[in-house]
Design a protein around this motif. Structure first.
Motif, PDB file in Angstrom:
ATOM      1  N   HIS A 205     102.627 119.873   5.250  1.00 56.14           N
ATOM      2  CA  HIS A 205     102.064 120.775   4.190  1.00 56.14           C
ATOM      3  C   HIS A 205     101.661 122.196   4.846  1.00 56.14           C
ATOM      4  O   HIS A 205     101.754 123.125   4.051  1.00 56.14           O
ATOM      5  CB  HIS A 205     101.157 120.126   3.431  1.00 56.14           C
ATOM      6  N   PHE A 206     101.577 122.295   6.147  1.00 61.64           N
ATOM      7  CA  PHE A 206     100.749 123.474   6.510  1.00 61.64           C
ATOM      8  C   PHE A 206     101.233 124.161   7.747  1.00 61.64           C
ATOM      9  O   PHE A 206     100.941 125.247   7.957  1.00 61.64           O
ATOM     10  CB  PHE A 206      99.169 123.473   6.632  1.00 61.64           C
ATOM     11  N   VAL A 207     102.431 123.421   8.343  1.00 58.40           N
ATOM     12  CA  VAL A 207     102.808 124.051   9.569  1.00 58.40           C
ATOM     13  C   VAL A 207     104.326 124.256   9.521  1.00 58.40           C
ATOM     14  O   VAL A 207     105.047 123.143   8.915  1.00 58.40           O
ATOM     15  CB  VAL A 207     102.607 123.313  10.622  1.00 58.40           C
ATOM     16  N   PRO A 208     105.051 125.270   9.029  1.00 61.47           N
ATOM     17  CA  PRO A 208     106.296 125.444   9.115  1.00 61.47           C
ATOM     18  C   PRO A 208     107.175 124.922  10.006  1.00 61.47           C
ATOM     19  O   PRO A 208     107.095 125.412  11.451  1.00 61.47           O
ATOM     20  CB  PRO A 208     106.427 126.926   8.717  1.00 61.47           C
ATOM     21  N   ILE A 209     107.876 123.926   9.921  1.00 58.78           N
ATOM     22  CA  ILE A 209     108.878 123.230  10.810  1.00 58.78           C
ATOM     23  C   ILE A 209     110.181 123.332  10.188  1.00 58.78           C
ATOM     24  O   ILE A 209     110.364 122.868   8.999  1.00 58.78           O
ATOM     25  CB  ILE A 209     108.581 121.863  10.972  1.00 58.78           C
ATOM     26  N   ASP A 210     111.238 123.966  10.940  1.00 54.83           N
ATOM     27  CA  ASP A 210     112.615 123.807  10.467  1.00 54.83           C
ATOM     28  C   ASP A 210     113.233 122.755  10.223  1.00 54.83           C
ATOM     29  O   ASP A 210     112.910 121.889  10.992  1.00 54.83           O
ATOM     30  CB  ASP A 210     113.241 125.073  11.051  1.00 54.83           C
ATOM     31  N   ALA A 211     114.223 122.385   9.378  1.00 57.09           N
ATOM     32  CA  ALA A 211     114.784 121.319   9.315  1.00 57.09           C
ATOM     33  C   ALA A 211     115.566 120.613  10.409  1.00 57.09           C
ATOM     34  O   ALA A 211     115.450 119.368  10.687  1.00 57.09           O
ATOM     35  CB  ALA A 211     115.783 121.415   8.133  1.00 57.09           C
ATOM     36  N   ASP A 212     115.909 121.523  11.320  1.00 52.58           N
ATOM     37  CA  ASP A 212     116.513 121.075  12.449  1.00 52.58           C
ATOM     38  C   ASP A 212     115.711 120.241  13.450  1.00 52.58           C
ATOM     39  O   ASP A 212     115.761 119.165  13.939  1.00 52.58           O
ATOM     40  CB  ASP A 212     117.385 122.006  13.268  1.00 52.58           C
ATOM     41  N   SER A 213     114.488 120.903  13.451  1.00 51.46           N
ATOM     42  CA  SER A 213     113.485 120.246  14.666  1.00 51.46           C
ATOM     43  C   SER A 213     112.451 119.176  13.629  1.00 51.46           C
ATOM     44  O   SER A 213     111.759 118.548  14.325  1.00 51.46           O
ATOM     45  CB  SER A 213     112.650 121.198  14.950  1.00 51.46           C
ATOM     46  N   ASN A 214     112.730 119.209  12.291  1.00 49.99           N
ATOM     47  CA  ASN A 214     111.611 118.183  11.672  1.00 49.99           C
ATOM     48  C   ASN A 214     111.827 116.760  12.094  1.00 49.99           C
ATOM     49  O   ASN A 214     110.625 116.342  12.405  1.00 49.99           O
ATOM     50  CB  ASN A 214     111.941 118.345  10.200  1.00 49.99           C
ATOM     51  N   ALA A 215     112.861 116.037  12.367  1.00 47.01           N
ATOM     52  CA  ALA A 215     113.072 114.935  12.646  1.00 47.01           C
ATOM     53  C   ALA A 215     112.570 114.485  14.277  1.00 47.01           C
ATOM     54  O   ALA A 215     111.866 113.597  14.406  1.00 47.01           O
ATOM     55  CB  ALA A 215     114.442 114.293  12.787  1.00 47.01           C
ATOM     56  N   SER A 216     112.875 115.335  14.829  1.00 49.89           N
ATOM     57  CA  SER A 216     112.473 115.434  16.401  1.00 49.89           C
ATOM     58  C   SER A 216     110.941 115.523  16.577  1.00 49.89           C
ATOM     59  O   SER A 216     110.253 114.795  17.421  1.00 49.89           O
ATOM     60  CB  SER A 216     112.985 116.725  17.237  1.00 49.89           C
ATOM     61  N   THR A 217     110.343 116.294  15.496  1.00 49.91           N
ATOM     62  CA  THR A 217     108.938 116.402  15.499  1.00 49.91           C
ATOM     63  C   THR A 217     108.356 115.060  15.366  1.00 49.91           C
ATOM     64  O   THR A 217     107.286 114.718  16.172  1.00 49.91           O
ATOM     65  CB  THR A 217     108.443 117.594  14.799  1.00 49.91           C
ATOM     66  N   PHE A 218     108.477 114.606  14.331  1.00 49.60           N
ATOM     67  CA  PHE A 218     107.958 113.371  13.950  1.00 49.60           C
ATOM     68  C   PHE A 218     108.290 112.016  14.928  1.00 49.60           C
ATOM     69  O   PHE A 218     107.632 111.203  15.129  1.00 49.60           O
ATOM     70  CB  PHE A 218     108.336 113.176  12.352  1.00 49.60           C
ATOM     71  N   GLU A 219     109.442 112.058  15.375  1.00 45.89           N
ATOM     72  CA  GLU A 219     109.872 111.017  16.286  1.00 45.89           C
ATOM     73  C   GLU A 219     109.038 111.151  17.497  1.00 45.89           C
ATOM     74  O   GLU A 219     108.586 110.264  18.144  1.00 45.89           O
ATOM     75  CB  GLU A 219     111.499 111.244  16.656  1.00 45.89           C
ATOM     76  N   ASP A 220     108.762 112.197  18.008  1.00 46.16           N
ATOM     77  CA  ASP A 220     107.919 112.436  19.068  1.00 46.16           C
ATOM     78  C   ASP A 220     106.580 112.267  18.989  1.00 46.16           C
ATOM     79  O   ASP A 220     105.783 111.882  19.734  1.00 46.16           O
ATOM     80  CB  ASP A 220     108.007 114.009  19.568  1.00 46.16           C
ATOM     81  N   LEU A 221     105.851 112.290  17.507  1.00 45.55           N
ATOM     82  CA  LEU A 221     104.680 112.032  17.267  1.00 45.55           C
ATOM     83  C   LEU A 221     104.526 110.507  17.474  1.00 45.55           C
ATOM     84  O   LEU A 221     103.476 109.781  17.848  1.00 45.55           O
ATOM     85  CB  LEU A 221     104.399 112.548  15.811  1.00 45.55           C
ATOM     86  N   ALA A 222     105.690 109.982  16.802  1.00 44.16           N
ATOM     87  CA  ALA A 222     105.329 108.561  16.749  1.00 44.16           C
ATOM     88  C   ALA A 222     105.369 107.941  18.396  1.00 44.16           C
ATOM     89  O   ALA A 222     104.842 107.138  18.782  1.00 44.16           O
ATOM     90  CB  ALA A 222     106.665 107.783  15.940  1.00 44.16           C
ATOM     91  N   ASP A 223     106.657 108.568  19.276  1.00 41.30           N
ATOM     92  CA  ASP A 223     106.639 108.072  20.444  1.00 41.30           C
ATOM     93  C   ASP A 223     105.130 108.451  21.328  1.00 41.30           C
ATOM     94  O   ASP A 223     104.614 107.418  22.117  1.00 41.30           O
ATOM     95  CB  ASP A 223     107.388 109.027  21.319  1.00 41.30           C
ATOM     96  N   LEU A 224     104.480 109.484  20.865  1.00 35.43           N
ATOM     97  CA  LEU A 224     103.049 109.667  21.683  1.00 35.43           C
ATOM     98  C   LEU A 224     101.901 108.617  21.310  1.00 35.43           C
ATOM     99  O   LEU A 224     101.412 107.951  22.080  1.00 35.43           O
ATOM    100  CB  LEU A 224     102.787 111.081  21.049  1.00 35.43           C
ATOM    101  N   PHE A 225     102.112 108.375  19.860  1.00 34.22           N
ATOM    102  CA  PHE A 225     101.057 107.329  19.501  1.00 34.22           C
ATOM    103  C   PHE A 225     101.540 105.857  19.938  1.00 34.22           C
ATOM    104  O   PHE A 225     100.633 104.981  20.256  1.00 34.22           O
ATOM    105  CB  PHE A 225     100.787 107.399  18.015  1.00 34.22           C
ATOM    106  N   GLU A 226     102.620 105.467  19.809  1.00 36.52           N
ATOM    107  CA  GLU A 226     103.414 104.186  20.269  1.00 36.52           C
ATOM    108  C   GLU A 226     102.774 104.088  21.791  1.00 36.52           C
ATOM    109  O   GLU A 226     102.336 103.070  22.334  1.00 36.52           O
ATOM    110  CB  GLU A 226     104.761 104.190  20.407  1.00 36.52           C
ATOM    111  N   GLN A 227     103.046 105.055  22.597  1.00 36.17           N
ATOM    112  CA  GLN A 227     102.760 104.841  24.020  1.00 36.17           C
ATOM    113  C   GLN A 227     101.128 104.840  23.979  1.00 36.17           C
ATOM    114  O   GLN A 227     100.627 104.026  24.913  1.00 36.17           O
ATOM    115  CB  GLN A 227     103.112 106.374  24.906  1.00 36.17           C
TER     116      GLN A 227
END
Length: 129
Positions: free
Chosen positions: A47-69
């Motif tokens: 909602h508040f940080v502009p993330i372009d469509a190309d990096s959107n999926a990578s952003t959230f996948e990396d977030l999941a990676d971080l918390f899984e670790q």
């Protein structure tokens, strides 16, 4: 439209949805506090940080990676996000975007959501591990 063009178009439409569903499934498997923290950061980023469509999926996948670790290592949520979850989210997002304006209300909401995810009324304790 040729069959090759149709296949490319369909792949572009389905690909992001498939990645999003896989990401959401990963988040759903996290312990409750970690899941709540990821969802709060996700909501803030969407909602508040502009993330372009190309990096959107990578952003959230990396977030999941971080918390899984973090779960695997037994790292408390506060050790992941620090004392200022807004600063964490914005620094995290800078890896994927140029940044943008974030209203103060959104910053407070993220900080409050992380405090709740930690399972405490104080910002220094973490009882999720």
């Amino acid at each position: 439209m040729s069959d090759v063009e149709k296949t490319g178009f369909i792949a572009k439409m389905i690909g992001p949805k498939k990645r999003w569903r896989a990401y959401k499934a990963r988040v759903k498997e996290l312990p409750e506090g970690y899941r709540a923290a990821v969802e709060a950061i996700e909501r803030y980023l969407m909602h508040f940080v502009p993330i372009d469509a190309d990096s959107n999926a990578s952003t959230f996948e990396d977030l999941a990676d971080l918390f899984e670790q973090a779960v695997v290592n037994g790292t408390p949520i506060r050790d992941v996000v620090g004392e200022d979850p807004v600063e964490f989210a914005e620094a995290f997002a800078q890896n994927y975007t140029e940044g943008g304006y974030v209203p103060a209300r959104a910053r407070k909401q993220l900080a409050d959501d992380i405090t709740r995810a930690c399972g405490t009324g104080t910002a220094t304790q973490d009882k999720t591990v």
